[in-house]
Write a protein that holds these residues in place. Structure first.
Motif, short mmCIF file in Angstrom:
data_model
loop_
_atom_site.label_atom_id
_atom_site.label_comp_id
_atom_site.label_asym_id
_atom_site.label_seq_id
_atom_site.Cartn_x
_atom_site.Cartn_y
_atom_site.Cartn_z
N GLU A 524 0.81 -1.21 0.00
CA GLU A 524 0.00 0.00 0.00
C GLU A 524 0.85 1.27 0.00
O GLU A 524 0.33 2.36 -0.25
N ASP A 525 2.16 1.15 0.27
CA ASP A 525 3.02 2.33 0.32
C ASP A 525 3.87 2.49 -0.93
O ASP A 525 4.71 3.40 -0.99
N ARG A 526 3.67 1.65 -1.91
CA ARG A 526 4.57 1.68 -3.07
C ARG A 526 4.49 2.99 -3.84
O ARG A 526 5.52 3.59 -4.18
N LEU A 527 3.28 3.45 -4.15
CA LEU A 527 3.15 4.64 -4.99
C LEU A 527 3.76 5.86 -4.32
O LEU A 527 4.55 6.60 -4.94
N ASP A 528 3.45 6.09 -3.06
CA ASP A 528 3.99 7.26 -2.36
C ASP A 528 5.51 7.18 -2.24
O ASP A 528 6.22 8.18 -2.40
N THR A 529 6.00 5.98 -1.96
CA THR A 529 7.45 5.80 -1.82
C THR A 529 8.17 6.08 -3.13
O THR A 529 9.20 6.76 -3.17
N TRP A 530 7.62 5.57 -4.23
CA TRP A 530 8.28 5.78 -5.52
C TRP A 530 8.22 7.24 -5.95
O TRP A 530 9.19 7.76 -6.55
N GLY A 532 8.22 9.77 -3.93
CA GLY A 532 9.23 10.44 -3.10
C GLY A 532 10.64 10.18 -3.59
O GLY A 532 11.49 11.09 -3.62
N ASP A 533 10.91 8.93 -4.00
CA ASP A 533 12.23 8.61 -4.54
C ASP A 533 12.51 9.39 -5.82
O ASP A 533 13.63 9.88 -6.04
N ALA A 534 11.52 9.49 -6.69
CA ALA A 534 11.71 10.23 -7.94
C ALA A 534 11.96 11.72 -7.67
O ALA A 534 12.84 12.33 -8.29
N ASP A 535 11.23 12.29 -6.72
CA ASP A 535 11.43 13.70 -6.39
C ASP A 535 12.82 13.94 -5.83
O ASP A 535 13.49 14.92 -6.19
N SER A 536 13.26 13.08 -4.91
CA SER A 536 14.59 13.26 -4.32
C SER A 536 15.69 13.08 -5.35
O SER A 536 16.69 13.81 -5.35
#
Length: 925
Positions: A524-530, A532-536
């Motif tokens: 359930e956290d995959r979309l938000d995590t990815w 965030g990774d792309a933004d960073s």
């Protein structure tokens, strides 16, 4: 008599009584001077001591004789047997006492230190009172010392006259003797007359030879010059004096102050004590030598470090310091002795190689070092770096990986020097030798990528097939590492991907992301995590990594519109037109119901100058979304901007029939008004108001059309009807008030705004308009009163605070701006106002910084961009103006009092953002 004399002597040798004071019988008394007791300080009283003991928790001292048995001097229980139980009890009591004392110790010591500091602050010693003055004496120069005046006579007593001030009477004999000193003798000596002349010393055989004296002087001078120049004519030896650099070295001599000299002396004593007490302590010898070097005594420093080498022959740091303190030739000898004692030291061998200036000599030293330390990776790397031939370097690396098979660096270096086919074999051997090294697998992927791009004869399909092997290799490597219990975290893999991107291996970077981006994440956290990774990654400048993360996320979530918009924004900012077009085509394919994606695609086609392609995109969008007002309006705007007025009008007619929304009717009226068809616009508005009586913008447009036609009654009726239907619409109240102002009825405008504030309390726009009405009608005092009331009701309003700042006199504006920043922090209007204050004070750089800060806070306020552009037009360069224009065009602002009025003016229809920026900047004052 002998006995009496003996008794007398014995009495004299006896000690004096305790209370004896010499001379007391004749009236003398004992006394104590200040030199006996030091500075006169009154000691603590008995009450103070008792109070301190009580606070500390200590009992009064108990006389040990108090509980002693008078008949038994060893105690009451001295005769009893001291058993093990007694010893254990004593130990327990002693332990309890120690614990209780330790428990109170921290508080007691803190209280004592506080009391001591307080007493020292109240009654400091004389040394503390003059400590700062004593330290200040170290900075007094010689001239200041010499200019100190002599102390005069401050005792107000008559001083004895000095001897040289006294006058004495001189006898006549002294005067006569002094007079004869100036007389000349004009008679010959009778003895010389009898001998027939004057006897001179030249006739006694001892004549002076001035030629020999001059030759001897020249010879001594030549010897001194030869010694200074570096050669001696006596022994032929060389000296260490450089005649060319002698004066330069004198200029580089650092003169040390007395305080530094004193510190050096104290440090020398400490280091001397250290090396004598512990001669095996290598850092002590090094520090002592460095101290002497700092003091300018190189001979002493070398002597000390030599002793350190003798006492600590196993310390490599001592040998390295000794080599540093000597010249190149002596350092070679020192390091040659060092390898006899610490032959396994890599630093010693590298330092010895650095002393050699010839490449062959360096190679000889390093190869000798490899004989002693064959398992040193650093020595192998230094040796390989000295080889100019790739063949020799390859041979050395082949031997190195045989000796050190666990060195990843050596394997990778060997693979880089080999051909692609041999490099694969090398990496396979390295993988077998080190199955837990992820660097080997990444190197294999990069090798496959280089091989795929190196062959230019391959077609795109063949190259894509070759690049697919990179994904396979990395995926297989991740599985193999997990099998060998090498569990790299997801963040570590992302860092490796970014490293590959930085080094140019973008496909390897993508392969690493594909294989590892989904590790250790909840579903359930995959979309938000990815995201965030792309933004960073994008923030760090790693666009390839961010693109790979988003590509993987889009494969998992192909129906997420926000994800497609994020990918499109990334390509628009960092990609090419082709990549952006590809992303948007895929986006509308997966999300055909997303109007925003269709509009983005059509807009990009339009901005690229491909109008037919934009029409084609909108046609496809119509098919997917037949009732979308945004797509209808976009098609109308496209045709209107390209001069197809008839097509745009027909599209609006169809849109009113198909979509039939309030916004489409409003845009239809605006379109007809822009093209001069006011009667048709009024008809459209009348029809629209019957369908959408709660849509405030229809009343606004209707009232503005009547106002432009000078039909104030009809305009007043339109605004009144609108206010009844939409009493919460602030813009409608403001337009009705301005209509009354235009008709010359400021009192009615004031009344309308008062009624608006009752319906919409605490609204800053209404208060600002009320202040504007008072200013335009000439009531400055009334305007300030209204502004004060507005600030009471809206204390955080940036607009009102800005008006309050400009209403103040010039000297008090800065303090008023400080209050405004405190009340409404980060408000862009206040920040812009502060920038304008700096602009007025000619602080150009500060003003530019504050304008930058204002637009970063809110890029949608066009008035701030216009103020900045106006500032750069006056004080900036052409480049500064171009930067403001480009950033404003990218931001596309839509709000701002002056900006909105200029954009919606019928005369400015079709103008670009740059034109509007220039017009608003010219209108600001």
């Amino acid at each position: 008599m002998a006995a009496n004399k003996a008794n007398k002597l014995a009495f004299l040798s006896m000690p004096a009584p305790a209370s004896y004071v010499a001379g007391l019988g004749r009236g003398a008394s004992g006394f104590t001077t200040r030199s006996d007791i030091g500075p006169a300080r009154e000691g603590p009283s008995e009450e103070t001591i008792a109070e301190a003991k009580r606070k500390r928790g200590e009992d009064d001292e108990v006389d040990p004789e108090q509980f002693q048995d008078p008949d038994n001097e060893y105690g009451l229980f001295a005769s009893g047997t001291y058993e093990a139980d007694d010893e254990e009890a004593d130990m327990i009591y002693e332990l309890v006492d120690r614990n209780m004392d330790a428990r109170r110790r921290a508080r007691r010591e803190a209280r004592e230190s506080e009391e001591l500091a307080k007493s020292r602050a109240e009654r400091p010693k004389l040394q503390q009172q003059f400590a700062d003055l004593k330290r200040g004496l170290s900075s007094v120069t010689d001239e200041e010392w010499e200019s100190i005046p002599e102390v005069g006579n401050l005792t107000r007593r008559k001083r004895r006259r000095e001897i040289y001030d006294r006058a004495y009477v001189v006898p006549d004999s002294v005067i006569v003797g002094d007079r004869s000193k100036t007389e000349y003798e004009n008679a010959l000596d009778p003895a010389q007359q009898n001998n027939g002349g004057i006897e001179t010393p030249l006739e006694n055989g001892t004549m002076t030879n001035f030629v020999e004296i001059g030759q001897a002087r020249d010879k001594i001078l030549s010897l001194k010059l030869d010694q200074i120049s570096g050669t001696s004519s006596i022994s032929g030896s060389t000296t260490s004096v450089d005649p060319k650099g002698y004066l330069t070295s004198l200029n580089s001599v650092v003169l040390k102050s007395d305080a530094e000299i004193g510190d050096i002396k104290r440090a020398r004593q400490l280091f001397d004590s250290l090396v004598k007490s512990n001669p095996k302590h290598a850092p002590g010898w090094i520090a002592a030598a460095c101290l002497e070097e700092h003091a300018g005594r190189m001979v002493a420093a070398r002597k000390l470090i030599k002793q350190g080498c003798e006492h600590c022959p196993k310390s490599e740091d001592v040998w390295l310091e000794a080599a540093r303190l000597h010249n190149n030739d002596d350092a070679k000898v020192i390091l040659a002795n060092a390898v006899q004692h610490v032959g396994q030291s890599v630093k010693i061998w590298l330092a010895a190689a650095d002393l050699e200036h010839d490449i062959k000599a360096k190679k000889r030293v390093l190869r000798k070092a490899l004989e002693h330390i064959p398992n040193s990776v650093r020595l192998w790397k230094e040796t390989v770096n000295l080889e100019s031939s790739a063949v020799d370097a390859r041979i050395l690396l082949s031997r190195a990986v045989e000796v050190i098979p666990t060195s990843v660096e050596l394997w990778l270096a060997l693979a880089r020097l080999e051909t692609p086919e041999k490099a694969k074999a090398v990496l396979n051997k390295a993988r077998k030798a080190m199955p837990t090294s992820h660097e080997i697998w990444i190197a294999a992927g990069r090798l496959l990528e280089q091989e795929a791009y190196a062959d230019t004869s391959k077609s795109d399909a063949e190259r894509e097939t070759a690049l697919a092997a990179v994904d396979t290799a990395i995926e297989h490597g991740v599985r193999a590492l997990r099998k060998h219990q090498v569990l790299l975290t997801r963040d570590q893999w992302m860092k490796e991907a970014e490293k590959c991107e930085e080094e140019g291996s973008t496909r390897t970077c993508e392969a690493i992301v594909k294989a590892t981006v989904a590790m250790d994440i909840e579903e359930e956290d995959r979309l938000d995590t990815w995201l965030g990774d792309a933004d960073s990654a994008e923030a760090r400048g790693r666009v390839g990594t961010a693109r790979a993360i988003l590509a993987y996320a889009l494969k998992v979530f192909p129906d997420k519109r926000d994800l497609w918009r994020k990918a499109a924004a990334l390509e628009k900012a960092h990609g090419t037109k082709e990549s952006l077009d590809a992303i948007l085509s895929r986006a509308v394919h997966h999300c055909p119901q997303s109007e925003v994606l269709w509009l983005m695609w059509a807009k990009e086609k339009w901005l690229a100058g491909d109008v037919p392609a934009a029409r084609e995109v909108l046609e496809k969008a119509f098919i997917a979304n037949p009732e979308s007002e945004q797509i209808w309006l976009a098609a109308v705007k496209l045709e209107a901007e390209n001069g197809e007025v008839g097509v745009a009008r027909e599209l609006l007619t169809r849109a009113r029939a198909v979509a039939d929304t309030a916004r489409i009717w409003m845009k239809s009226a605006v379109f007809e008004r822009q093209h001069g068809q006011t009667s048709l616009a009024l008809e459209i508005l009348a029809t629209a108001l019957t369908k959408f009586p709660k849509f405030a913008k229809l009343y606004m447009i209707q009232g503005q059309i009547h106002q432009d036609q000078k039909n104030y009654a009809a305009a007043r009726a339109s605004f009144a009807t609108g206010l009844k239907a939409c009493p919460k619409e602030i813009t409608l109240w403001i337009l009705a008030s301005r209509l009354e102002e235009a008709d010359g009825k400021s009192i009615k405008a004031r009344a309308l705004l008062e009624k608006a504030r009752q319906v919409n309390p605490a609204n800053e726009r209404l208060w600002a308009e009320a202040v504007g009405v008072e200013e335009r009608s000439g009531g400055t005092a009334q305007a300030k009163a209204v502004l004060a009331r507005g600030l009471q009701e809206c204390p955080t309003s940036g607009t009102l605070w800005s008006m309050s700042i400009w209403a103040e006199p010039r000297p008090s504006r800065k303090s008023r701006s400080v209050d405004a920043l405190k009340k409404s922090a980060d408000d862009p209007i206040i920040i812009c106002t502060v920038a304008r204050l700096f602009w007025a004070e000619r602080k150009i750089e500060k003003a530019r910084q504050w304008f930058e800060r204002a637009v970063r806070t809110n890029e949608d306020l066009g008035d701030i961009w216009a103020w900045w552009y106006k500032f750069e037009s006056q004080h900036g360069t052409k480049e500064h103006k171009e930067v403001v224009v480009k950033r404003c065009m990218a931001a596309e602002p839509h709000h701002g009092p002056v900006w909105q009025g200029t954009m919606k003016d019928m005369k400015n229809t079709g103008r670009s953002t740059k034109d509007i920026l220039e017009l608003v900047a010219g209108a600001l004052h």
